[in-house]
Every structure is written in structure tokens, then in C-alpha cells.
Design a protein around this motif. Sequence first.
Motif, PDB file in Angstrom:
ATOM      1  N   ASP A 350       0.820  -1.214   0.000  1.00  0.00           N
ATOM      2  CA  ASP A 350       0.000   0.000   0.000  1.00  0.00           C
ATOM      3  C   ASP A 350       0.853   1.264   0.000  1.00  0.00           C
ATOM      4  N   GLY A 351       2.063   1.189   0.546  1.00  0.00           N
ATOM      5  CA  GLY A 351       2.909   2.374   0.627  1.00  0.00           C
ATOM      6  C   GLY A 351       3.661   2.687  -0.651  1.00  0.00           C
ATOM      7  N   ALA A 352       3.654   1.772  -1.625  1.00  0.00           N
ATOM      8  CA  ALA A 352       4.363   2.005  -2.885  1.00  0.00           C
ATOM      9  C   ALA A 352       3.554   2.927  -3.787  1.00  0.00           C
ATOM     10  N   THR A 353       4.278   3.698  -4.618  1.00  0.00           N
ATOM     11  CA  THR A 353       3.635   4.705  -5.473  1.00  0.00           C
ATOM     12  C   THR A 353       4.196   4.631  -6.884  1.00  0.00           C
ATOM     13  N   CYS A 354       3.326   4.850  -7.869  1.00  0.00           N
ATOM     14  CA  CYS A 354       3.777   4.945  -9.246  1.00  0.00           C
ATOM     15  C   CYS A 354       3.020   6.054  -9.950  1.00  0.00           C
ATOM     16  N   ASN A 355       3.732   6.912 -10.652  1.00  0.00           N
ATOM     17  CA  ASN A 355       3.142   7.990 -11.446  1.00  0.00           C
ATOM     18  C   ASN A 355       3.536   7.777 -12.899  1.00  0.00           C
ATOM     19  N   SER A 356       2.556   7.581 -13.765  1.00  0.00           N
ATOM     20  CA  SER A 356       2.827   7.291 -15.167  1.00  0.00           C
ATOM     21  C   SER A 356       2.126   8.306 -16.063  1.00  0.00           C
ATOM     22  N   LYS A 357       2.885   8.849 -17.014  1.00  0.00           N
ATOM     23  CA  LYS A 357       2.331   9.879 -17.889  1.00  0.00           C
ATOM     24  C   LYS A 357       2.825   9.663 -19.318  1.00  0.00           C
ATOM     25  N   PRO A 358       2.200   8.737 -20.058  1.00  0.00           N
ATOM     26  CA  PRO A 358       2.549   8.577 -21.472  1.00  0.00           C
ATOM     27  C   PRO A 358       1.964   9.712 -22.305  1.00  0.00           C
ATOM     28  N   GLN A 359       2.744  10.189 -23.294  1.00  0.00           N
ATOM     29  CA  GLN A 359       2.315  11.344 -24.076  1.00  0.00           C
ATOM     30  C   GLN A 359       2.556  11.126 -25.567  1.00  0.00           C
ATOM     31  N   LEU A 360       1.595  11.560 -26.373  1.00  0.00           N
ATOM     32  CA  LEU A 360       1.733  11.582 -27.825  1.00  0.00           C
ATOM     33  C   LEU A 360       1.531  13.006 -28.323  1.00  0.00           C
ATOM     34  N   GLU A 361       2.425  13.463 -29.195  1.00  0.00           N
ATOM     35  CA  GLU A 361       2.275  14.770 -29.838  1.00  0.00           C
ATOM     36  C   GLU A 361       2.519  14.550 -31.329  1.00  0.00           C
ATOM     37  N   ILE A 362       1.436  14.543 -32.105  1.00  0.00           N
ATOM     38  CA  ILE A 362       1.499  14.109 -33.500  1.00  0.00           C
ATOM     39  C   ILE A 362       1.056  15.237 -34.426  1.00  0.00           C
ATOM     40  N   PHE A 363       1.923  15.550 -35.395  1.00  0.00           N
ATOM     41  CA  PHE A 363       1.610  16.593 -36.374  1.00  0.00           C
ATOM     42  C   PHE A 363       1.492  16.029 -37.789  1.00  0.00           C
ATOM     43  N   ALA A 364       1.605  14.711 -37.939  1.00  0.00           N
ATOM     44  CA  ALA A 364       1.426  14.043 -39.225  1.00  0.00           C
ATOM     45  C   ALA A 364       0.109  13.282 -39.204  1.00  0.00           C
ATOM     46  N   ASP A 365      -0.455  13.013 -40.397  1.00  0.00           N
ATOM     47  CA  ASP A 365      -1.782  12.395 -40.433  1.00  0.00           C
ATOM     48  C   ASP A 365      -1.776  10.947 -40.907  1.00  0.00           C
ATOM     49  N   ASP A 366      -0.647  10.422 -41.350  1.00  0.00           N
ATOM     50  CA  ASP A 366      -0.576   9.046 -41.816  1.00  0.00           C
ATOM     51  C   ASP A 366       0.410   8.280 -40.943  1.00  0.00           C
ATOM     52  N   VAL A 367      -0.025   7.977 -39.721  1.00  0.00           N
ATOM     53  CA  VAL A 367       0.859   7.340 -38.741  1.00  0.00           C
ATOM     54  C   VAL A 367       0.101   6.260 -37.976  1.00  0.00           C
ATOM     55  N   LYS A 368       0.861   5.381 -37.329  1.00  0.00           N
ATOM     56  CA  LYS A 368       0.318   4.411 -36.385  1.00  0.00           C
ATOM     57  C   LYS A 368       1.026   4.638 -35.058  1.00  0.00           C
ATOM     58  N   CYS A 369       0.325   5.224 -34.117  1.00  0.00           N
ATOM     59  CA  CYS A 369       0.911   5.535 -32.812  1.00  0.00           C
ATOM     60  C   CYS A 369      -0.023   5.053 -31.713  1.00  0.00           C
ATOM     61  N   SER A 370       0.528   4.442 -30.701  1.00  0.00           N
ATOM     62  CA  SER A 370      -0.284   3.983 -29.581  1.00  0.00           C
ATOM     63  C   SER A 370       0.506   4.116 -28.292  1.00  0.00           C
ATOM     64  N   HIS A 371      -0.197   4.311 -27.211  1.00  0.00           N
ATOM     65  CA  HIS A 371       0.450   4.343 -25.901  1.00  0.00           C
ATOM     66  C   HIS A 371      -0.538   3.847 -24.860  1.00  0.00           C
ATOM     67  N   GLY A 372       0.002   3.445 -23.737  1.00  0.00           N
ATOM     68  CA  GLY A 372      -0.866   2.968 -22.672  1.00  0.00           C
ATOM     69  C   GLY A 372      -0.078   2.666 -21.427  1.00  0.00           C
ATOM     70  N   CYS A 373      -0.762   2.646 -20.295  1.00  0.00           N
ATOM     71  CA  CYS A 373      -0.109   2.310 -19.038  1.00  0.00           C
ATOM     72  C   CYS A 373      -1.095   1.574 -18.144  1.00  0.00           C
ATOM     73  N   THR A 374      -0.554   0.746 -17.266  1.00  0.00           N
ATOM     74  CA  THR A 374      -1.359   0.070 -16.253  1.00  0.00           C
ATOM     75  C   THR A 374      -0.632   0.146 -14.920  1.00  0.00           C
ATOM     76  N   ILE A 375      -1.399   0.304 -13.857  1.00  0.00           N
ATOM     77  CA  ILE A 375      -0.867   0.276 -12.495  1.00  0.00           C
ATOM     78  C   ILE A 375      -1.820  -0.574 -11.673  1.00  0.00           C
ATOM     79  N   GLY A 376      -1.342  -1.676 -11.144  1.00  0.00           N
ATOM     80  CA  GLY A 376      -2.229  -2.567 -10.404  1.00  0.00           C
ATOM     81  C   GLY A 376      -1.460  -3.502  -9.494  1.00  0.00           C
ATOM     82  N   GLN A 377      -2.110  -4.579  -9.105  1.00  0.00           N
ATOM     83  CA  GLN A 377      -1.516  -5.569  -8.210  1.00  0.00           C
ATOM     84  C   GLN A 377      -1.387  -6.900  -8.945  1.00  0.00           C
ATOM     85  N   LEU A 378      -0.776  -7.876  -8.290  1.00  0.00           N
ATOM     86  CA  LEU A 378      -0.668  -9.196  -8.879  1.00  0.00           C
ATOM     87  C   LEU A 378      -2.053  -9.804  -9.083  1.00  0.00           C
ATOM     88  N   ASN A 379      -2.184 -10.599 -10.121  1.00  0.00           N
ATOM     89  CA  ASN A 379      -3.443 -11.262 -10.428  1.00  0.00           C
ATOM     90  C   ASN A 379      -3.710 -12.358  -9.405  1.00  0.00           C
TER      91      ASN A 379
END
Length: 437
Positions: A350-379
Amino acid sequence: MELKEKLMSSYLAFEEQVDMENDIHSERNKAIKFFESTGFPTKRMEAWKYTSLNSILKEDYSIFPKKEDAIDYKDIKKYLIHDIDTYTIVFIDGIYSSHLSRTTHDKLDACLMSSALNKSKYKSIMDKYFNKIVPEESMSSLNTAFAKEGAYIRIPKNVSAEKPIQILNFSTGNESALMIQPRNLIIAEDGSHVQIIERHQSLTDNPVLTNSVTEVYVGQNAEVDYYKIQNDKTTSSLIDNTFIKQERDSTCSLHTFSLGGKITRNNLRFYQHGQNCNSILKGVTILEGKQHVDHNTLVHHIEPNCESHQDYKGIFSEKSVGVFNGSILVDRLAQKTNAFQSNNNILLDDGATCNSKPQLEIFADDVKCSHGCTIGQLNNEALYYLRTRGIPKKEARALLMFAFANKVLGSVKIPEIKKRITKQIALKLEVELGFNL
């Protein structure tokens, strides 16, 4: 005296040790003026929002270490990747150690930054490469101001380095607290190939602050495979600034294994200056106690038909803190870009911390870009499944965490590195992983 004031006054003494007539010194003067005006980064800056340096700036660091200590091979043996034959460049308290280094090779141009910065035979190379892709930022500017020693490596055109190159920085603890600022320049010319392993390691519990800058230039159709092993003591902090420029048809992969240290900040920038570039950024972070790791990455897609792949995994226990701030910037001309970014994290307490900030800045229109993040516990379902098969809870948790990190390890091209990191992960998880790689 505050550290900033001490650095400013130390710069005057530093000038007496270097050639002030050298063209490089104008770069140093410009950099120290920028640092003087900005100071150390604070949490008021967006890029440093989740990382404070206050706890490590209070130490009374020695800026100029004493002469090289008498360190023997046995003192550093366990930190070397000695399962394979490598070229080895060793620095002790920021000073080159000739008796611990092995660099002789006819095809490679490897020397000290102090030599490259001052010898006339390297002037044209320094004019072309030194400090050309380093952004005007506080910590990188501070390093530039005091730039003197580090590794200079040039892989000539169409040459493949026969062995990996280890760049090792050790701190002896001779000083009650020490600040060192290594500066590396790595040039892989067109068609060349090289593998590099970098490590910063303290040999005692005395506080150490390392502010490192590495410039990497990857020529056309060249390949650089880079590994950073960060597993230092809880009294040592590292600010690692790595800047990489790629030309067309080149590939550069950089794996970062952050397994220890007090505060670790990785500033990693890729600049793609040619078509068909491939940039690979991967990392595994496993922290405990009050350790803190901050990955700040940027891939700048400038030309069309390029790719980038970012994959960072984090496991945090007790009161440790993880930060990931990853950016993908696609210019207007960078059509047909394929960029992927992923940051996945597990919090074990419970005392552990994670801050995640993925960012996309796209000025073209013919691209394949993806980003993502997850923060959780063991399954819990997966944990239950393993326990019903007779696996104790501790080992079951460790197996799940290893499987979580294994995707990053799978892309490691040096088997001995993979084995070493696997063993270190097992030690961090306090288990025996009963299988061979």
C-alpha cells in the motif's frame, strides 16, 4: 555552503585545470552560465513534478576527487560481466584506471575524453559531435560545464566491434561524500555495429551523486545495442542523461535495468534524422524501501517511415516510488511513422507509489501511434492457480513477477547480460528461480 554555490566557486578552480584557449571551453562557459541562471531542477517544473532532489542536494560533496585509489581486480570482480570477453574501460572516483582497463584494439578508436578534448588529432571530431545534441537543461548543462573525463569510443565505418565494451564507474568512498560528472561520447559510423554495457557502482555506503551525460551518434545502416545496469547502494544517486542521434536505416536499442540506488533519474532522448530508423527503449525497474526511479523518455520522429518501441515494466514494494514520463513527438513530415509505447507497473504494498504519464504529440496524419499504461496488483486468480499446484506463495508471487518482466528480458541480445539480470531479479525477489535460460 549550498551545493550550487559550491559548484559555482569550484568552476573557477576547474578552469585552472583545463586549456581555456580550447574551443570547447566556450561551451563550458555557456553551460555554467545557464546552470547559474536556472539552478537545480525542482518539482515546480513539469518534467520534474514527481521527483525532488532536495534529499540528495544537502550533502557536502567533494567536487574534485583525490587521486586514484589502489583498487584491485578482486574489489570489482563481482560487478563485471566476466562470463564473456569484453573491452573494459574503468574509472575510479571519476579518474581513469589503466591497470583495470582493457581497450587495445586496432580497429576501434577508444581513448579518454580528456585526450579527445585536448589533442589536435581529435579537433575535427569534437567540432562535429561534442555537445551537439545535448539540450539546454539544468543537469546536462552542469555536466557540460565540468566536462573533462569519460569514455570516447568511435567505431569506424563498416566495422563491427568483436567484443562488447564495458564502461564502469566505481566510487571508493575515500571522500565522505562525492559528486562525479562523467562525460561519454560514442560514435558508430556508417555500417558499424557495437554493444555497450554501462554501470555506476559504489563500493561503500558513503553518499555519491553521479551526474552523467552520454552522447551517442548512430550512422547510416549502423547498429548500437546499449545496456545500462543500475543496481547501486541506497546512499548513491544517479542522474543519467543519454542523447542519441540516428541516421537513416539505423537501429539503436537501449535497455535500462533499474534495481537499486537512492534516487535514479534517466533522461533519455532519441532523435531520428533519417528514414527507416528503428529506436528501441526498454526497461525493468524493481524497487523496495524508499528507493525512487524516474524514467523520462522522448522519441522525436523527424523523418518518414521510422519506428520506435518503448516498453517499461515496474515492480514496487514497501515505500518505493516509480515515475514514467514518456513522450512520442511526430513532426509534420514524419509520415508512415509506427510508434508504440507501453508502461506497466505492479504495486506490491500500500505504501508504494507509481506515477505514469505517457504522451503523444502528433503533427502528421498518416501514422500508427499507440500508448498505454497500467498500475495494479498481482493477479489473484493466477496466484491461486499456482498455489493449487503446490507452489508456495512466495515462489508463486516471484514467478508471476518474473513472467511480468520477462518480455523485456527476451529482447536482450547478450546471453550473459540476460543471465546476470535474471539472477539480480531473483535476489531482489528473494527466491530461487529453478530454470535455465
